[in-house]
Motif scaffolding. Sequence first.
Motif, short mmCIF file in Angstrom:
data_model
loop_
_atom_site.label_atom_id
_atom_site.label_comp_id
_atom_site.label_asym_id
_atom_site.label_seq_id
_atom_site.Cartn_x
_atom_site.Cartn_y
_atom_site.Cartn_z
N LEU A 121 -9.64 -14.76 -35.20
CA LEU A 121 -8.90 -13.53 -34.93
C LEU A 121 -9.09 -13.09 -33.48
O LEU A 121 -8.11 -12.79 -32.78
N ALA A 122 -10.32 -13.10 -33.01
CA ALA A 122 -10.60 -12.70 -31.62
C ALA A 122 -9.91 -13.66 -30.64
O ALA A 122 -9.35 -13.22 -29.62
N THR A 123 -9.92 -14.94 -30.94
CA THR A 123 -9.27 -15.92 -30.09
C THR A 123 -7.76 -15.68 -30.04
O THR A 123 -7.15 -15.73 -28.98
N GLY A 124 -7.17 -15.40 -31.20
CA GLY A 124 -5.73 -15.13 -31.24
C GLY A 124 -5.35 -13.90 -30.43
O GLY A 124 -4.37 -13.93 -29.68
N VAL A 125 -6.12 -12.83 -30.55
CA VAL A 125 -5.84 -11.61 -29.79
C VAL A 125 -5.99 -11.88 -28.29
O VAL A 125 -5.15 -11.47 -27.48
N PHE A 126 -7.04 -12.59 -27.93
CA PHE A 126 -7.26 -12.92 -26.52
C PHE A 126 -6.09 -13.75 -25.99
O PHE A 126 -5.60 -13.51 -24.88
N LEU A 127 -5.64 -14.74 -26.75
CA LEU A 127 -4.56 -15.60 -26.27
C LEU A 127 -3.24 -14.84 -26.12
O LEU A 127 -2.45 -15.16 -25.23
N LEU A 128 -3.00 -13.84 -26.95
CA LEU A 128 -1.82 -13.00 -26.76
C LEU A 128 -1.89 -12.25 -25.44
O LEU A 128 -0.92 -12.18 -24.68
N ALA A 129 -3.06 -11.67 -25.15
CA ALA A 129 -3.25 -10.97 -23.88
C ALA A 129 -3.14 -11.94 -22.71
O ALA A 129 -2.53 -11.63 -21.68
N TYR A 130 -3.70 -13.13 -22.85
CA TYR A 130 -3.64 -14.16 -21.82
C TYR A 130 -2.19 -14.55 -21.53
O TYR A 130 -1.78 -14.68 -20.37
N ALA A 131 -1.40 -14.72 -22.59
CA ALA A 131 0.01 -15.09 -22.43
C ALA A 131 0.76 -13.99 -21.68
O ALA A 131 1.59 -14.28 -20.81
N GLY A 132 0.47 -12.74 -21.99
CA GLY A 132 1.09 -11.63 -21.27
C GLY A 132 0.72 -11.62 -19.80
O GLY A 132 1.58 -11.42 -18.92
N ALA A 133 -0.55 -11.84 -19.51
CA ALA A 133 -1.00 -11.88 -18.12
C ALA A 133 -0.39 -13.07 -17.38
O ALA A 133 0.01 -12.95 -16.22
N ALA A 134 -0.30 -14.22 -18.05
CA ALA A 134 0.30 -15.40 -17.43
C ALA A 134 1.77 -15.16 -17.12
O ALA A 134 2.26 -15.53 -16.05
N ALA A 135 2.48 -14.51 -18.05
CA ALA A 135 3.89 -14.20 -17.81
C ALA A 135 4.03 -13.24 -16.63
O ALA A 135 4.92 -13.40 -15.79
N TRP A 136 3.15 -12.26 -16.55
CA TRP A 136 3.19 -11.31 -15.44
C TRP A 136 2.96 -12.03 -14.11
O TRP A 136 3.68 -11.80 -13.14
N ALA A 180 5.93 -14.11 -13.02
CA ALA A 180 7.11 -13.34 -12.62
C ALA A 180 6.99 -12.76 -11.20
O ALA A 180 7.98 -12.26 -10.67
N ARG A 181 5.85 -12.85 -10.59
CA ARG A 181 5.65 -12.29 -9.26
C ARG A 181 6.30 -13.19 -8.21
O ARG A 181 6.21 -14.42 -8.28
N ALA A 182 6.93 -12.58 -7.23
CA ALA A 182 7.50 -13.35 -6.12
C ALA A 182 6.38 -14.03 -5.33
O ALA A 182 6.53 -15.17 -4.89
N LEU A 183 5.28 -13.34 -5.16
CA LEU A 183 4.10 -13.89 -4.49
C LEU A 183 2.97 -13.93 -5.51
O LEU A 183 2.45 -12.88 -5.90
N PRO A 184 2.60 -15.11 -5.99
CA PRO A 184 1.58 -15.20 -7.04
C PRO A 184 0.24 -14.62 -6.57
O PRO A 184 -0.15 -14.82 -5.42
N PRO A 185 -0.45 -13.90 -7.44
CA PRO A 185 -1.77 -13.35 -7.09
C PRO A 185 -2.82 -14.47 -7.08
O PRO A 185 -3.40 -14.80 -8.11
#
Length: 101
Positions: A10-25, A28-33
């Motif tokens: 469960l913890a891994t699944g929640v973390f991976l959802l947050a990770y996917a959101g951060a990766a998408a963000w 989407a940046r013109a200049l990657p952080p």
Amino acid sequence: VTGLPMPLLLATGVFLLAYAGAAAWMAARALPPRRLIGWVVAGNFAWAAACVALLAAAGASITVLGWAWVRAQAVTVVVLAELQWMGLRHSRASGARAVAA
């Protein structure tokens, strides 16, 4: 089915959802952080090491499917980390050429 503890899954699944959101963000940046991506690379290598440690510590209690799942995760994150690292190196070289031009 995997022999892995439900709270870990469960913890891994929640973390991976947050990770996917951060990766998408980041994608989407013109200049990657760059610094953040560097931390993601390090985190992926740490995830792979944690997978190996999990297999070593829990060994016999994990089913064959669990072993396959954890090993697949370790291989996947190492490949991702390497690709991300190559992308960082490539973007650094491209940025240096753009500044010089």
